[in-house]
Design an enzyme around this catalytic site. Structure first.
Site, mmCIF file in Angstrom:
data_model
loop_
_atom_site.group_PDB
_atom_site.id
_atom_site.type_symbol
_atom_site.label_atom_id
_atom_site.label_comp_id
_atom_site.label_asym_id
_atom_site.label_seq_id
_atom_site.Cartn_x
_atom_site.Cartn_y
_atom_site.Cartn_z
ATOM 1 C CG ASP A 261 -1.692 1.250 1.453
ATOM 2 O OD1 ASP A 261 -1.633 2.147 0.590
ATOM 3 O OD2 ASP A 261 -2.376 1.354 2.496
ATOM 4 C CE LYS B 277 -1.525 7.073 -3.627
ATOM 5 N NZ LYS B 277 -2.032 6.095 -2.630
ATOM 6 C CD GLU C 5 -5.031 3.686 -2.643
ATOM 7 O OE1 GLU C 5 -5.904 4.462 -2.182
ATOM 8 O OE2 GLU C 5 -3.887 4.074 -2.944
ATOM 9 C CG ASP D 263 -8.959 5.327 2.070
ATOM 10 O OD1 ASP D 263 -8.542 5.876 3.103
ATOM 11 O OD2 ASP D 263 -8.210 4.812 1.213
HETATM 12 P P1 ADP Z 1 -3.100 8.034 4.249
HETATM 13 O O1 ADP Z 1 -4.098 7.129 3.648
HETATM 14 O O2 ADP Z 1 -3.296 9.476 3.835
HETATM 15 O O3 ADP Z 1 -1.715 7.551 4.059
HETATM 16 P P2 ADP Z 1 -3.709 7.046 6.947
HETATM 17 O O4 ADP Z 1 -4.773 6.124 6.511
HETATM 18 O O5 ADP Z 1 -2.437 6.456 7.450
HETATM 19 O O6 ADP Z 1 -3.385 8.128 5.836
HETATM 20 O O7 ADP Z 1 -4.366 7.981 8.066
HETATM 21 C C1 ADP Z 1 -3.651 8.943 8.775
HETATM 22 C C2 ADP Z 1 -4.614 9.773 9.612
HETATM 23 O O8 ADP Z 1 -5.326 8.930 10.527
HETATM 24 C C3 ADP Z 1 -3.931 10.851 10.419
HETATM 25 O O9 ADP Z 1 -4.643 12.078 10.299
HETATM 26 C C4 ADP Z 1 -4.044 10.307 11.860
HETATM 27 O O10 ADP Z 1 -4.098 11.358 12.825
HETATM 28 C C5 ADP Z 1 -5.360 9.575 11.798
HETATM 29 N N1 ADP Z 1 -5.478 8.575 12.867
HETATM 30 C C6 ADP Z 1 -4.692 7.499 13.092
HETATM 31 N N2 ADP Z 1 -5.089 6.846 14.207
HETATM 32 C C7 ADP Z 1 -6.135 7.533 14.715
HETATM 33 C C8 ADP Z 1 -6.980 7.378 15.866
HETATM 34 N N3 ADP Z 1 -6.801 6.383 16.733
HETATM 35 N N4 ADP Z 1 -7.973 8.279 16.041
HETATM 36 C C9 ADP Z 1 -8.154 9.304 15.190
HETATM 37 N N5 ADP Z 1 -7.397 9.506 14.098
HETATM 38 C C10 ADP Z 1 -6.401 8.641 13.860
HETATM 39 MG MG MG Z 2 -4.512 5.317 2.609
#
Ligand code: ADP
Ligand code: MG
Length: 623
Positions: free
Chosen positions: A25, A87, A187, A209
């Site tokens: 991913d 990205k 995805e 997502d």
């Molecule tokens: P991306 O798809 O953009 O790479 P992610 O799916 O990794 O991003 O998500 C990252 C986001 O998720 C960040 O804003 C982070 O603060 C939020 N996040 C991660 N864990 C938690 C949680 N337990 N509660 C609320 N928000 C969360």
């Molecule tokens: Mg993602």
């Protein structure tokens, strides 16, 4: 129209040996790698036990780059040499990027003749492909260390709305990292696979997502083991980062109410906000404290602060259903993806909108990588592919320009890929020996309203009368959504082909816009197309009559010439601004009026031919 047989990549030959393949991913914020460990597919941690790899690369002089947490820690300290969210740059030109984002905290390399955005760092100029390759290499090393062997292949996920350029550049990055890409996978499809939803017979799945900086919602439809992306929507600038910002603003306003408190930097405020947000995913109240000050953030306050952001996600959900012409009750499953779907208030809003609880039992950070790992295991041949034929669809129609600047669609939008389709075309002019093939993408009827992908020429077509040559044009889209087009003149076998690698891509919002346009203009487009077609018919008739008058004009009396001229004039004026029905009627009328003339010519030419003169010779004399 002939349909060619295409082999699904990966084949069915099961190998007795377990072969090493991973799912990746490659995220905007974080990336992960997964692999099959016996019965299950699991994500692999680094040596510190961390599964997530921040998608950040820090470049250094004369040293290999730092990737992940170490790089992320240097974002504030050394922003010019530390690249995050690469990205977002894939498949875009520097000009496009600047117009979309305004200020960007980098120095760009203006010497690139392809116009791609490349960032000047102490380690040289780096574009999005190179940054992505460095992230992929880190994940490959992690996997190879853990699996104790060389990888044979990988499935890499991309957003469903990624276009050809963005997909191609993702593959280029993999190649640069020395990875064999088994295929790119959407995805949302990967997320649905992780939940095993592909084993059901049919159903409609929503994949919601919500990541750090982007929000994507996709509607997949499963029919006989094939996933189709029915609709996609979302917002490329909406995510957990926005939640952090509203909380940070709230903290600052609370602090400014207490006297004698120095408000910390924005970076520090955002950090406090992020911590509080994470706390509120497990408890009702979060305590925010900084030096000599402390405040409590209640769940209900967070709900008020984020109401607008949450409402925007639900608006996208509603739009996706509308695009697919489905109702809430048609949705069988909702899959939650992305760290921000851990927020209970997001889950509640989604459950309320769809009237059903979303699936949340797989870690929302890992679900896409796990689906990719499952798919990789099948494609490399560790599992029988019989029950597992995963396909995607192309998001916009692909076609070719025909006479009158019209688009002939060869592969319609939402066709399952891989696919190959062929269609026969012919020449429009007598003696035409070159044909220009203009490949376009989009839903509209006119070339000018679609996106131009490529142009190439088929030469050395044998000289024939208009309509006699047979040219077969074949469009082929591979499993990764990449297009190649070939044209072949069937009598000589002369062939020309092109691999379509459009230099720069489309944002999901542009794709959405193009679809929206095609819906709202469908009626007028149809009429425009009919008019163009009627005009072409009329032009052909007018040309033929003009030619006949030049050659055999003396066969007609003055009165007959007058009647014909009147009819010609009438058609010419109607052609300029009439409806298709009117143009057809006037063409038919001219056809009637000229039929006598045509009969006379025929008689004359038959008589000439009987005297031993060919029609060709007669026409040549007149020229
Ligand atoms: P991306 O798809 O953009 O790479 P992610 O799916 O990794 O991003 O998500 C990252 C986001 O998720 C960040 O804003 C982070 O603060 C939020 N996040 C991660 N864990 C938690 C949680 N337990 N509660 C609320 N928000 C969360
Ligand atoms: Mg993602």
């Amino acid at each position: 129209m002939a349909l060619l047989q295409i082999q699904e990549p990966g084949g069915k030959q099961a190998k007795p040996l377990h072969r090493l393949a991973v799912g990746i991913d490659l995220g905007t914020t974080n990336s992960l790698v997964s692999t099959s460990c016996g019965l299950r597919v699991e994500t692999l941690p680094d040596s510190e036990g961390e599964h997530l790899l921040p998608s950040v690369v820090h470049y250094r002089k004369d040293e290999s780059p730092l990737v992940g947490f170490q790089a992320k820690a240097l974002l504030v300290e050394d922003p010019l040499n530390t690249i995050a969210s690469a990205k977002r740059l894939l498949g875009k030109s520097l000009a496009e990027l600047k117009s979309q984002h305004g200020y960007l905290p980098f120095e760009f390399d203006n010497s690139r003749d392809d116009g791609a955005p490349a960032i000047l760092t102490v380690a040289g100029s780096k574009d999005a492909i190179q940054v992505s390759a460095d992230i992929l290499s880190t994940l490959v090393s992690r996997a190879e260390a853990s699996l104790k062997g060389a990888l044979e292949g990988a499935v890499i996920t991309v957003p469903a709305y990624f276009n050809d350029a963005q997909r191609q550049q993702t593959k280029d990055a993999a190649q640069l990292a020395g990875l064999n890409v088994l295929r790119l996978l959407n995805e949302p499809t990967a997320a649905a696979v992780a939940y095993g939803l592909d084993s059901e017979d049919q159903g409609n799945v929503i994949v919601f997502d919500l990541g750090g900086g982007t929000f994507d919602v996709s509607l997949l439809s499963l029919k006989r083991g094939v996933f189709e992306v029915l609709a996609t929507g979302g917002d490329t600038n909406l995510g957990g980062d926005d939640v952090d910002h509203v909380i940070a603003d709230w903290i600052a306003s609370q602090m400014s109410e207490s006297t004698g408190i120095e408000i910390p930097s924005q970076a520090r405020l955002l950090q406090l906000a992020n911590e509080a947000k994470h706390q509120l995913s497990d408890q009702k109240v979060a305590t925010i404290s900084s030096e000599a000050w402390s405040v409590k953030l209640e769940e209900s306050t967070l709900k008020e602060l984020t109401a607008d952001l949450v409402r925007r996600t639900i608006t996208s959900c509603r739009r996706v259903l509308r695009d697919a012409k489905l109702a809430v009750s048609d949705i069988d499953n909702i899959v939650m993806v992305g760290g921000s779907t851990r927020m209970p208030l997001v889950r509640d809003a989604v459950a309320e909108f769809y009237g059903k609880a979303p699936l949340t039992n797989i870690d929302p950070d890992k679900v896409v990588a796990i689906g990719a790992g499952i798919q990789a295991d099948v494609l490399i041949g560790n599992k029988s592919a019989d029950s597992f034929l995963l396909l995607d669809v192309n998001p916009l129609s692909l076609g070719i320009e025909t006479m009158g600047e019209l688009v002939e669609k060869i592969i319609p939008r939402n066709t399952t890929i891989p696919v190959a389709k062929a269609q026969e075309f012919t020449t429009f002019k007598d003696g035409q020996t070159v044909m220009t093939l203009h490949v376009v993408q989009g839903e509209r009827e006119l070339v000018s309203d679609c996106r131009s992908l490529a142009k190439f020429e088929l030469r050395e077509i044998p000289s024939m009368v208009a309509g006699a040559a047979k040219i077969r044009v074949t469009f082929q889209v591979d499993a990764d959504g990449l297009l190649s087009v070939s044209a072949e003149e069937l009598s000589t076998g002369k062939k020309a082909e092109i691999q379509v690698k459009p230099s720069y891509g489309l944002e999901s919002s542009i794709i959405e816009g193009m679809l929206q346009d095609s819906h709202s203009n469908a009626q007028s487009d149809m009429e425009t197309r009919s008019i163009k077609e009627a005009q072409l018919d009329a032009t052909q008739l007018l040309d033929a009559i003009a030619n006949a008058l030049r050659v055999d004009g003396e066969l007609l009396s003055e009165a007959e010439v007058g009647t014909l001229a009147e009819s010609i004039k009438k058609l010419e004026s109607i052609m300029a601004n009439g409806s298709s029905v009117q143009i057809h009627a006037a063409t038919e009328e001219l056809n009637q009026v000229s039929s006598e003339f045509a009969a006379k010519r025929m008689d004359l030419h038959i008589a000439n031919a009987l005297r031993g003169e060919s029609i060709d010779a007669v026409e040549k004399q007149a020229d």
